[in-house]
Design an enzyme around this catalytic site. Structure first.
Site, PDB file in Angstrom:
ATOM      1  N   HIS A   8     -11.326  70.593  63.452  1.00 56.74           N
ATOM      2  CA  HIS A   8     -10.703  69.665  62.428  1.00 56.74           C
ATOM      3  C   HIS A   8     -11.088  68.755  62.328  1.00 56.74           C
ATOM      4  CE1 HIS A   8      -6.806  67.147  61.518  1.00 56.74           C
ATOM      5  NE2 HIS A   8      -7.332  66.127  61.287  1.00 56.74           N
ATOM      6  N   HIS A  45     -12.445  66.818  58.160  1.00 58.71           N
ATOM      7  CA  HIS A  45     -12.593  66.830  56.940  1.00 58.71           C
ATOM      8  C   HIS A  45     -13.783  66.638  56.222  1.00 58.71           C
ATOM      9  CE1 HIS A  45      -8.314  66.017  56.880  1.00 58.71           C
ATOM     10  NE2 HIS A  45      -8.124  65.354  57.877  1.00 58.71           N
ATOM     11  N   HIS A  53      -0.864  68.899  58.404  1.00 58.22           N
ATOM     12  CA  HIS A  53      -0.870  67.810  59.244  1.00 58.22           C
ATOM     13  C   HIS A  53       0.300  67.802  59.676  1.00 58.22           C
ATOM     14  CE1 HIS A  53      -5.463  67.633  58.393  1.00 58.22           C
ATOM     15  NE2 HIS A  53      -5.233  66.115  58.256  1.00 58.22           N
ATOM     16  N   GLU A  85       1.547  62.500  64.219  1.00 59.14           N
ATOM     17  CA  GLU A  85       1.021  61.924  64.113  1.00 59.14           C
ATOM     18  C   GLU A  85       1.194  60.842  63.427  1.00 59.14           C
ATOM     19  OE1 GLU A  85      -3.949  60.336  63.766  1.00 59.14           O
ATOM     20  OE2 GLU A  85      -3.226  61.073  61.631  1.00 59.14           O
ATOM     21  N   ASP A 120     -11.650  64.518  63.085  1.00 55.37           N
ATOM     22  CA  ASP A 120     -11.305  64.065  62.017  1.00 55.37           C
ATOM     23  C   ASP A 120     -12.229  63.387  61.107  1.00 55.37           C
ATOM     24  OD1 ASP A 120      -8.703  63.977  60.435  1.00 55.37           O
ATOM     25  OD2 ASP A 120      -7.707  61.889  62.606  1.00 55.37           O
ATOM     26  N   ASP A 121     -12.216  61.901  61.458  1.00 60.76           N
ATOM     27  CA  ASP A 121     -13.058  61.553  59.571  1.00 60.76           C
ATOM     28  C   ASP A 121     -14.634  60.789  60.638  1.00 60.76           C
ATOM     29  OD1 ASP A 121     -12.183  62.536  57.559  1.00 60.76           O
ATOM     30  OD2 ASP A 121     -10.533  61.763  58.869  1.00 60.76           O
TER      31      ASP A 121
END
Length: 348
Positions: free
Chosen positions: A13, A15, A197, A200, A278-279
């Site tokens: 995961h 991005h 996704h 969350e 994630d980011d």
């Protein structure tokens, strides 16, 4: 306690723009005279929240500003190479990087040309670093579902040539999830992993939609399945893996602190969990950091951390021989003595 940077693991995961190094963001912005918001410059990493749509809008705005510094093919190649280098530094052995080509096509000659560029950059970075790499193409749920179908067809064209999955990203409170089902059927017929996704910013009810309407085989986040024992039991029985990103969960206000991230609940139920960053550009924490925070927050043993790494590998689309090699190296990591002055913690 063993060094988590040397624990072999898969990263499922991450991005595309969110993988950029902060230092690279600053350099590229300076090169082109782009004035960055304070939250991406002096006040980095930014203080974020997605408790409401305004909070998500502010988060998305920062992401869009960061994406705007990618101006040339060399910039794209640099981002991919540095993402690979950072994962290798964190013990990464396999990376599935997620990208929405529609967010870059206008600047790079269309979505097909951009996808070609990304896949070429991935091949180069993999050869340079030794990191196994693949791509998940993701549609944007704030765009029209017909756009998602276009991207699903694009992803299928590259199945077996570097693209392994199809996802659906952005604010899961936007749009109607069921409207994207035709795109996921296209991806499914093309043999791609289905990884939207869900779970969350919305709770168990949205996870059910992702399972029922989209046929999710892996869930981006999915952490809020912990709120519904029956749903969690279903996820475990179906073998659906959860891409849990603890630091971003807290940064976006889903949980108040890292001890509140319900990883033990998921693991106790038998769920397959793959920790992800994630980011990192917006949350300030990369892959090894996710393992370190969960070790500290939940007093995880090295044996439990090794099992998390194994689950990340098994949930990946890495070839069988690659998976076997990584799993063997995880066993080696666990069999080695802990660092000097740090007692072993090998409990359940």
């Amino acid at each position: 306690m063993r060094d988590l940077h040397t624990l072999p693991k898969a990263h499922l995961h991450l991005h595309f723009t969110g993988s950029m190094r902060h230092s690279t963001l600053l350099k590229l912005a300076e090169r082109d005279g782009i004035v960055l918001p304070d939250q991406l410059a002096e006040d980095w990493p930014p203080t974020l929240s997605a408790a409401d749509e305004k909070g998500w809008f502010r988060f998305q705005r920062l992401y869009d500003v960061a994406r705007s510094v990618l101006r040339t093919e060399a910039d794209v190649r640099r981002l991919v190479l540095e993402a690979a280098e950072d994962d290798v530094r964190d013990g990464g052995r396999w990376l599935e990087i997620q990208v929405d080509p529609s967010g870059y096509g206008a600047r790079f000659g269309g979505v097909t040309a951009f996808t070609d560029l990304v896949l070429d950059a991935v091949r180069e970075a993999s050869a340079a670093t030794g990191l196994g790499m693949a791509v998940v193409i993701a549609a944007n749920r704030t765009r029209h579902p017909l756009d998602a179908r276009t991207l699903a067809r694009l992803a299928v064209q590259y199945a077996g040539r570097g693209v392994v999955g199809f996802g659906l990203s952005n604010d899961e409170r936007r749009g109607r999830t069921g409207d994207f089902a035709p795109a996921f059927r296209i991806a499914e017929r093309g043999g791609l992993l289905l990884a939207p996704h869900g779970g969350e910013l919305r709770g168990p009810e949205h996870i059910r939609l992702c399972l029922d309407d989209l046929g999710a085989q892996r869930l981006g986040h999915g952490v809020r399945a912990a709120e519904d024992p029956a749903l969690l039991e279903r996820i475990v029985a179906a073998g659906v893996a959860l891409e849990v990103c603890p630091v971003s969960n807290v940064a976006l206000g889903v949980y108040s602190d890292l001890t509140s991230v319900p990883l033990p609940t998921l693991l106790d139920a038998g769920a397959t969990v793959a920790l992800g960053a994630d980011d990192p550009l917006l949350f300030g924490s990369r892959l090894a950091g996710q393992y370190a925070t969960m070790r500290a927050a939940h007093e995880l043993s090295d044996a439990q951390l090794a099992e998390l790494a194994r689950m990340s590998v098994r949930a990946s689309r890495a070839p069988d021989d690659v998976q076997a090699a990584i799993l063997g190296d995880i066993d080696v990591w666990l069999a080695a003595p802990p660092g000097p002055g740090q007692p072993a913690k090998m409990g359940p």
